[in-house]
Design a protein around this motif. Structure first.
Motif, PDB file in Angstrom:
ATOM      1  N   MET A 102     -11.576  60.302  27.700  1.00 37.15           N
ATOM      2  CA  MET A 102     -10.925  60.074  26.404  1.00 37.15           C
ATOM      3  C   MET A 102     -10.811  61.354  25.584  1.00 37.15           C
ATOM      4  O   MET A 102      -9.849  61.539  24.846  1.00 37.15           O
ATOM      5  N   LEU A 103     -11.778  62.256  25.720  1.00 37.83           N
ATOM      6  CA  LEU A 103     -11.809  63.460  24.887  1.00 37.83           C
ATOM      7  C   LEU A 103     -11.110  64.653  25.524  1.00 37.83           C
ATOM      8  O   LEU A 103     -10.650  65.551  24.814  1.00 37.83           O
ATOM      9  N   ALA A 104     -11.033  64.685  26.835  1.00 38.30           N
ATOM     10  CA  ALA A 104     -10.479  65.866  27.506  1.00 38.30           C
ATOM     11  C   ALA A 104      -9.619  65.449  28.684  1.00 38.30           C
ATOM     12  O   ALA A 104     -10.010  64.589  29.471  1.00 38.30           O
ATOM     13  N   GLN A 105      -8.443  66.056  28.789  1.00 39.61           N
ATOM     14  CA  GLN A 105      -7.524  65.799  29.898  1.00 39.61           C
ATOM     15  C   GLN A 105      -7.355  67.083  30.706  1.00 39.61           C
ATOM     16  O   GLN A 105      -7.487  68.185  30.190  1.00 39.61           O
ATOM     17  N   GLN A 106      -7.074  66.913  31.985  1.00 40.13           N
ATOM     18  CA  GLN A 106      -6.784  68.083  32.799  1.00 40.13           C
ATOM     19  C   GLN A 106      -5.552  68.785  32.228  1.00 40.13           C
ATOM     20  O   GLN A 106      -4.520  68.152  31.990  1.00 40.13           O
ATOM     21  N   PRO A 107      -5.639  70.106  31.984  1.00 38.64           N
ATOM     22  CA  PRO A 107      -4.502  70.808  31.365  1.00 38.64           C
ATOM     23  C   PRO A 107      -3.333  70.929  32.329  1.00 38.64           C
ATOM     24  O   PRO A 107      -3.534  71.187  33.522  1.00 38.64           O
ATOM     25  N   PRO A 108      -2.101  70.754  31.844  1.00 40.08           N
ATOM     26  CA  PRO A 108      -0.925  70.935  32.707  1.00 40.08           C
ATOM     27  C   PRO A 108      -0.657  72.409  32.949  1.00 40.08           C
ATOM     28  O   PRO A 108      -1.180  73.286  32.256  1.00 40.08           O
ATOM     29  N   PHE A 109       0.184  72.679  33.927  1.00 37.72           N
ATOM     30  CA  PHE A 109       0.608  74.045  34.207  1.00 37.72           C
ATOM     31  C   PHE A 109       1.392  74.572  33.013  1.00 37.72           C
ATOM     32  O   PHE A 109       2.273  73.897  32.475  1.00 37.72           O
ATOM     33  N   GLN A 110       1.080  75.794  32.578  1.00 35.04           N
ATOM     34  CA  GLN A 110       1.660  76.308  31.351  1.00 35.04           C
ATOM     35  C   GLN A 110       2.976  77.062  31.548  1.00 35.04           C
ATOM     36  O   GLN A 110       3.759  77.193  30.624  1.00 35.04           O
ATOM     37  N   GLY A 111       3.216  77.555  32.750  1.00 35.68           N
ATOM     38  CA  GLY A 111       4.437  78.326  32.963  1.00 35.68           C
ATOM     39  C   GLY A 111       5.673  77.454  33.045  1.00 35.68           C
ATOM     40  O   GLY A 111       5.600  76.268  33.385  1.00 35.68           O
ATOM     41  N   LEU A 112       6.822  78.042  32.727  1.00 36.84           N
ATOM     42  CA  LEU A 112       8.094  77.317  32.799  1.00 36.84           C
ATOM     43  C   LEU A 112       9.037  77.880  33.856  1.00 36.84           C
ATOM     44  O   LEU A 112      10.034  77.250  34.186  1.00 36.84           O
ATOM     45  N   GLY A 113       8.715  79.073  34.381  1.00 37.81           N
ATOM     46  CA  GLY A 113       9.653  79.698  35.298  1.00 37.81           C
ATOM     47  C   GLY A 113      10.961  79.958  34.571  1.00 37.81           C
ATOM     48  O   GLY A 113      10.989  80.509  33.476  1.00 37.81           O
ATOM     49  N   THR A 114      12.080  79.532  35.166  1.00 38.30           N
ATOM     50  CA  THR A 114      13.377  79.628  34.487  1.00 38.30           C
ATOM     51  C   THR A 114      13.859  78.254  34.037  1.00 38.30           C
ATOM     52  O   THR A 114      15.014  78.095  33.663  1.00 38.30           O
ATOM     53  N   SER A 115      12.971  77.258  34.094  1.00 42.67           N
ATOM     54  CA  SER A 115      13.337  75.915  33.618  1.00 42.67           C
ATOM     55  C   SER A 115      13.209  75.851  32.099  1.00 42.67           C
ATOM     56  O   SER A 115      12.547  76.685  31.481  1.00 42.67           O
ATOM     57  N   SER A 116      13.844  74.843  31.507  1.00 47.72           N
ATOM     58  CA  SER A 116      13.859  74.708  30.049  1.00 47.72           C
ATOM     59  C   SER A 116      13.301  73.355  29.645  1.00 47.72           C
ATOM     60  O   SER A 116      13.603  72.334  30.273  1.00 47.72           O
ATOM     61  N   LYS A 117      12.491  73.361  28.586  1.00 47.96           N
ATOM     62  CA  LYS A 117      12.049  72.095  28.002  1.00 47.96           C
ATOM     63  C   LYS A 117      13.170  71.560  27.128  1.00 47.96           C
ATOM     64  O   LYS A 117      13.675  72.266  26.247  1.00 47.96           O
ATOM     65  N   LEU A 118      13.565  70.310  27.372  1.00 46.33           N
ATOM     66  CA  LEU A 118      14.733  69.747  26.708  1.00 46.33           C
ATOM     67  C   LEU A 118      14.389  68.446  26.008  1.00 46.33           C
ATOM     68  O   LEU A 118      13.537  67.683  26.464  1.00 46.33           O
ATOM     69  N   THR A 119      15.081  68.179  24.923  1.00 43.57           N
ATOM     70  CA  THR A 119      15.063  66.849  24.326  1.00 43.57           C
ATOM     71  C   THR A 119      16.153  66.029  25.015  1.00 43.57           C
ATOM     72  O   THR A 119      17.073  66.597  25.639  1.00 43.57           O
ATOM     73  N   PRO A 120      16.095  64.713  24.948  1.00 44.56           N
ATOM     74  CA  PRO A 120      17.158  63.904  25.561  1.00 44.56           C
ATOM     75  C   PRO A 120      18.544  64.244  25.037  1.00 44.56           C
ATOM     76  O   PRO A 120      19.525  64.248  25.800  1.00 44.56           O
ATOM     77  N   LEU A 121      18.654  64.563  23.730  1.00 47.01           N
ATOM     78  CA  LEU A 121      19.958  64.918  23.163  1.00 47.01           C
ATOM     79  C   LEU A 121      20.452  66.250  23.714  1.00 47.01           C
ATOM     80  O   LEU A 121      21.647  66.407  23.992  1.00 47.01           O
ATOM     81  N   GLN A 122      19.551  67.203  23.866  1.00 47.70           N
ATOM     82  CA  GLN A 122      19.935  68.483  24.443  1.00 47.70           C
ATOM     83  C   GLN A 122      20.409  68.317  25.882  1.00 47.70           C
ATOM     84  O   GLN A 122      21.403  68.919  26.296  1.00 47.70           O
ATOM     85  N   LEU A 123      19.686  67.503  26.651  1.00 41.80           N
ATOM     86  CA  LEU A 123      20.088  67.271  28.036  1.00 41.80           C
ATOM     87  C   LEU A 123      21.457  66.599  28.098  1.00 41.80           C
ATOM     88  O   LEU A 123      22.319  67.006  28.883  1.00 41.80           O
ATOM     89  N   GLU A 124      21.649  65.596  27.272  1.00 41.55           N
ATOM     90  CA  GLU A 124      22.941  64.902  27.256  1.00 41.55           C
ATOM     91  C   GLU A 124      24.064  65.849  26.904  1.00 41.55           C
ATOM     92  O   GLU A 124      25.153  65.803  27.494  1.00 41.55           O
ATOM     93  N   SER A 125      23.802  66.735  25.964  1.00 46.33           N
ATOM     94  CA  SER A 125      24.817  67.702  25.561  1.00 46.33           C
ATOM     95  C   SER A 125      25.128  68.687  26.688  1.00 46.33           C
ATOM     96  O   SER A 125      26.292  68.999  26.962  1.00 46.33           O
ATOM     97  N   LEU A 126      24.091  69.172  27.366  1.00 42.89           N
ATOM     98  CA  LEU A 126      24.297  70.126  28.458  1.00 42.89           C
ATOM     99  C   LEU A 126      25.047  69.492  29.623  1.00 42.89           C
ATOM    100  O   LEU A 126      25.897  70.135  30.250  1.00 42.89           O
ATOM    101  N   LEU A 127      24.742  68.229  29.917  1.00 47.91           N
ATOM    102  CA  LEU A 127      25.417  67.550  31.019  1.00 47.91           C
ATOM    103  C   LEU A 127      26.876  67.260  30.695  1.00 47.91           C
ATOM    104  O   LEU A 127      27.721  67.186  31.592  1.00 47.91           O
ATOM    105  N   ALA A 128      27.175  67.091  29.401  1.00 40.12           N
ATOM    106  CA  ALA A 128      28.545  66.769  28.997  1.00 40.12           C
ATOM    107  C   ALA A 128      29.426  68.011  28.908  1.00 40.12           C
ATOM    108  O   ALA A 128      30.648  67.919  29.041  1.00 40.12           O
TER     109      ALA A 128
END
Length: 246
Positions: A102-128
């Protein structure tokens, strides 16, 4: 007079144990597991289920996933030992592990490489948009999902190898945008085995996804690795097409 030796010959002890039906039957039962695992199972189970049971990421998992597996097995062993000593001690360890969870979770990988973190609206816009990449490989994950954390390194590393003007990579956190899950056909229930889900879009339309939406995929998803994703989405072929100008 010399003292009589109390040492026990290991070979003599082993022969004595093997000759006793009690020990012999237990030994045979234990080793029968390996016979069933490698022979009987290979005849009755589907090939991708065998891959899941017998080769669960032994050499392909990331160090994060390997450590998570080791810690999980260590918890089971510690609980078993504590239970044999004192059940109250076993209950205490269960409480401690629940508090840690409950207090601690395994940390995710911090690097992004050349990928981008997107919101659903950003993704929809890029796909359109017609002036962006023809292909988008998008990971739909949730920060609270242990499966997503374990595989969080795969897409960023793939993006380093395969990103080009025709193929881009993106990540959408459905934990932050749960309303987008239904629109993308991704279940947020851990029991459905759809976290994370990877979808390949071409000119705004979905052409492939992993895991696929079928009964078997929900319950017997193989370990997510770069090789598996590369083969499933034919990333080498798409890269060659870009290099050859197709």
């Amino acid at each position: 007079m010399g003292k009589e030796s109390n040492s026990i010959d290991p070979i003599q002890l082993l022969n004595g144990m093997v000759s006793e039906p009690y020990y012999l039957f237990h030994f045979l039962t234990f080793f029968s597991y390996f016979v069933i695992r490698f022979n009987f199972a290979s005849q009755l189970l589907d090939s991708h289920i065998i891959h899941h049971l017998l080769r669960r990421g032994v050499r392909e998992e990331t160090w994060e996933a390997f450590i998570a597996d080791a810690l999980f097995l260590a918890k089971i062993c510690l609980f078993a030992l504590a239970f044999t000593m004192d059940r109250r001690l076993a209950v205490w360890y269960i409480i401690v592990f629940l508090v840690i969870h409950m207090l601690a979770q395994q940390p995710p990988f911090q690097g992004l490489g050349t990928s981008s973190k997107l919101t659903p609206l950003q993704l929809e816009s890029l796909l359109a948009e017609g002036n962006t990449s023809r292909l988008w490989l998008v990971e739909f994950c949730a920060s609270y999902s242990s499966s997503c954390i374990r595989s969080s390194q795969q897409l960023p590393e793939l993006s380093i190898t395969y990103s080009n003007k025709n193929l881009s990579f993106g990540i959408v956190d459905l934990g932050l945008f749960p309303n987008a899950a239904e629109k993308c056909g991704v279940s947020l229930s851990g029991s459905m085995g759809q976290l994370p889900t990877f979808i390949l879009f071409e000119n705004g339309a979905e052409i492939a996804r992993f895991p696929e939406l079928d009964f078997e995929a929900r319950f017997f998803n193989p370990t997510i690795t770069k090789g598996l994703l590369s083969r499933h989405f034919e990333l080498d072929r798409h890269l060659l097409e870009y290099v050859n100008g197709k």
